[in-house]
Design an enzyme around this catalytic site. Structure first.
Site, mmCIF file in Angstrom:
data_model
loop_
_atom_site.group_PDB
_atom_site.id
_atom_site.type_symbol
_atom_site.label_atom_id
_atom_site.label_comp_id
_atom_site.label_asym_id
_atom_site.label_seq_id
_atom_site.Cartn_x
_atom_site.Cartn_y
_atom_site.Cartn_z
ATOM 1 N N ALA A 251 40.626 78.066 11.473
ATOM 2 C CA ALA A 251 41.589 78.974 12.537
ATOM 3 C C ALA A 251 42.847 78.894 11.810
ATOM 4 C CB ALA A 251 41.666 78.589 13.835
ATOM 5 N N GLY B 73 45.875 61.701 14.098
ATOM 6 C CA GLY B 73 46.094 61.207 15.384
ATOM 7 C C GLY B 73 47.595 60.630 15.328
ATOM 8 N N SER C 16 49.104 59.564 11.671
ATOM 9 C CA SER C 16 49.280 61.006 10.963
ATOM 10 C C SER C 16 50.312 61.463 11.395
ATOM 11 C CB SER C 16 47.916 61.891 10.894
ATOM 12 O OG SER C 16 46.820 61.208 10.942
ATOM 13 N N ASP D 156 39.862 59.127 20.282
ATOM 14 C CA ASP D 156 40.565 58.230 21.194
ATOM 15 C C ASP D 156 41.182 58.622 22.537
ATOM 16 O OD1 ASP D 156 39.525 56.507 19.297
ATOM 17 O OD2 ASP D 156 41.345 56.082 18.529
ATOM 18 N N GLY E 40 37.170 53.666 20.635
ATOM 19 C CA GLY E 40 38.569 54.197 21.426
ATOM 20 C C GLY E 40 39.906 53.216 21.065
ATOM 21 N N ARG E 41 39.412 52.345 19.957
ATOM 22 C CA ARG E 41 40.437 51.597 19.548
ATOM 23 C C ARG E 41 41.133 50.881 20.952
ATOM 24 N NH1 ARG E 41 42.813 51.499 14.339
ATOM 25 N NH2 ARG E 41 42.081 53.732 13.789
ATOM 26 N N GLU F 211 35.716 49.406 23.332
ATOM 27 C CA GLU F 211 36.043 48.713 22.030
ATOM 28 C C GLU F 211 37.475 47.831 22.156
ATOM 29 O OE1 GLU F 211 37.193 51.279 18.781
ATOM 30 O OE2 GLU F 211 37.032 49.847 17.310
ATOM 31 N N ARG G 198 21.104 43.462 27.750
ATOM 32 C CA ARG G 198 21.223 43.872 26.201
ATOM 33 C C ARG G 198 22.614 44.832 25.756
ATOM 34 N NH1 ARG G 198 16.951 41.593 25.979
ATOM 35 N NH2 ARG G 198 14.910 41.895 25.419
ATOM 36 N N HIS H 246 30.264 54.266 15.140
ATOM 37 C CA HIS H 246 30.689 55.536 14.335
ATOM 38 C C HIS H 246 29.834 56.560 14.842
ATOM 39 C CE1 HIS H 246 33.150 52.736 12.103
ATOM 40 N NE2 HIS H 246 33.959 53.857 11.619
HETATM 41 O O1 F6P Z 1 40.739 56.456 16.097
HETATM 42 C C1 F6P Z 1 39.296 56.830 15.911
HETATM 43 C C2 F6P Z 1 38.504 55.500 15.733
HETATM 44 O O2 F6P Z 1 37.159 55.987 15.350
HETATM 45 C C3 F6P Z 1 38.591 54.556 16.760
HETATM 46 O O3 F6P Z 1 38.087 54.717 17.893
HETATM 47 C C4 F6P Z 1 38.142 53.123 16.006
HETATM 48 O O4 F6P Z 1 38.656 52.103 16.571
HETATM 49 C C5 F6P Z 1 38.562 53.461 14.588
HETATM 50 O O5 F6P Z 1 38.829 54.856 14.322
HETATM 51 C C6 F6P Z 1 37.340 52.932 13.637
HETATM 52 O O6 F6P Z 1 38.163 53.170 12.173
HETATM 53 P P1 F6P Z 1 37.213 52.935 10.892
HETATM 54 O O7 F6P Z 1 36.399 54.346 10.888
HETATM 55 O O8 F6P Z 1 38.382 52.938 9.996
HETATM 56 O O9 F6P Z 1 36.491 52.005 11.034
#
Ligand code: F6P
Length: 360
Positions: free
Chosen positions: A22, A109, A112, A135, A178-179, A236, A263, A269
């Site tokens: 876009a 994000g 950046s 996130d 979600g870091r 996370e 479990r 990812h």
């Molecule tokens: O910021 C996006 C994110 O996917 C987070 O949720 C996660 O903690 C991080 O990036 C993982 O980063 P990398 O791909 O460098 O392992």
């Protein structure tokens, strides 16, 4: 402006390519050439530029891969987290490379946008940011590119896990990305019909979390309630590893409930990939309209934000897209993560109220 650049940076997010497309279309229509900078700020330092527009007669059009890329996840330009950009010398090299362009759209994000702000303040660069991060941890915007697709992926994964969990009457702890932000965990817990959500922002200790999960499993599996699956979503950012949490909950329950099978699944990812949802393509395209129009009008050091209500910010021609200064965005982003933001307090408060309902 005659030529602008666009880059994607940080963790990729589904919908980034729709924003690149876009941006290119809108600039091309205004007769402005667009170059893609490969691999984020890394590519800026190495001057890895690629034309995203081509001349057809007397007008500009996007290249084929830009046109076709919008439906794809990941980033057709590539993305990276650039360590050199943390140093003033690295940013100075980046600013030097930017002299070839009249302006830049940065899609990414927190890190950046921090880099973008530094280039604007230290070197007078002309940059408009577009928030992209699964996130949902970027200040001043109710959503960012990638959040909706990530949530859809989590909910679908949880539905699948629930099928097998019910067949065996098991409890599952599912960890989502979600870091430091618990947003994906909170939102997906509601949508996936989870029994509990564990996120960093409510500050529970590992022992408290083990007890909370054990209580939820006990209530669900015991006596008349007789649930056939328990689903707990863990963010996370909650430090205790999923497998340890599952083991400790099992140990806590064995004396009273006998053999309970817990479990653990870490989605990792998987949550970040996949074709962007309708909402992410739509938000990305509208962000790009706001950002490119603003950049061509001479705005800089700002970010587009998605507004579901009137939360301030300078209006663009799209009522859902406003512009915020990067200073304010980055301040609010820090507050979202350290818990002082009203948004975080509101989210945590709502989830604490929901906790009793989720586990009914
Ligand atoms: O910021 C996006 C994110 O996917 C987070 O949720 C996660 O903690 C991080 O990036 C993982 O980063 P990398 O791909 O460098 O392992």
């Amino acid at each position: 402006m005659k030529k602008i650049g666009v880059l994607t940076s940080g963790g990729d997010a589904p919908g980034m390519n729709a924003a690149v497309r876009a941006t290119t279309l809108i600039a091309a229509q205004a007769g402005v050439e667009v170059v893609g900078i490969l691999r984020g700020y890394e590519g800026l330092l190495d001057r890895q530029f690629r034309a995203l527009t081509r001349k057809i007669g007397d007008r500009l059009a996007p290249t084929q891969d830009v046109e076709n890329g919008a439906q794809l996840g990941g980033s057709i330009l590539g993305s990276a987290r650039c360590k050199a950009f943390y140093e003033a010398a690295g940013r100075a090299r980046g600013a030097d490379a930017l002299k070839e362009l009249d302006g830049l759209v940065v899609i990414g994000g927190n890190g950046s946008l921090t880099g973008a702000r530094a280039l604007c303040v230290e070197h007078g660069a002309k940059i408009v940011g577009i928030p992209a991060s699964i996130d949902n941890d970027i200040g001043c915007t109710s959503s960012a590119i990638g959040v909706d697709t990530a949530l859809n992926t989590i909910v679908e994964a949880c539905d699948r896990i629930s099928d097998t969990a019910r067949a065996h009457r098991r409890a599952f702890i599912v960890e989502v990305m979600g870091r430091q932000s618990g947003y994906l965990c909170m939102a997906s817990a509601i949508a996936a019909g989870a029994d509990a959500a564990l996120f960093r922002e409510d500050g529970r200790t590992p022992a408290e979390l083990v007890k909370a999960v054990a209580d939820v499993v006990r209530r669900g599996f015991e006596g008349d309630r007789g649930k056939d699956r328990i689903l707990v979503i863990k963010a996370e950012g909650v430090e205790i590893p999923c497998t340890r949490l599952a083991r400790e909950v099992e140990e806590a329950l064995t004396p009273t409930l006998g053999d309970v099978e817990i479990r653990a699944t870490v989605l990792g990812h998987v949550v970040r990939g996949g074709n962007p949802s309708f909402l992410d393509r739509m938000i990305a395209s509208r962000f790009a309209l706001g950002a490119t129009t603003a950049l061509l009008a001479g705005k800089t050091n700002v970010m587009t934000a998605w507004q579901t209500s009137s939360a301030g910010g300078e209006a663009t021609q799209d009522r859902s897209v406003t512009l915020f200064g990067l200073d304010r965005v980055l301040e609010e982003t820090a507050a979202l993560l350290d818990g002082t933001s009203l948004v975080t307090k509101h989210r945590v408060g709502l989830m604490q109220k929901a906790a009793g309902v989720l586990s009914l």
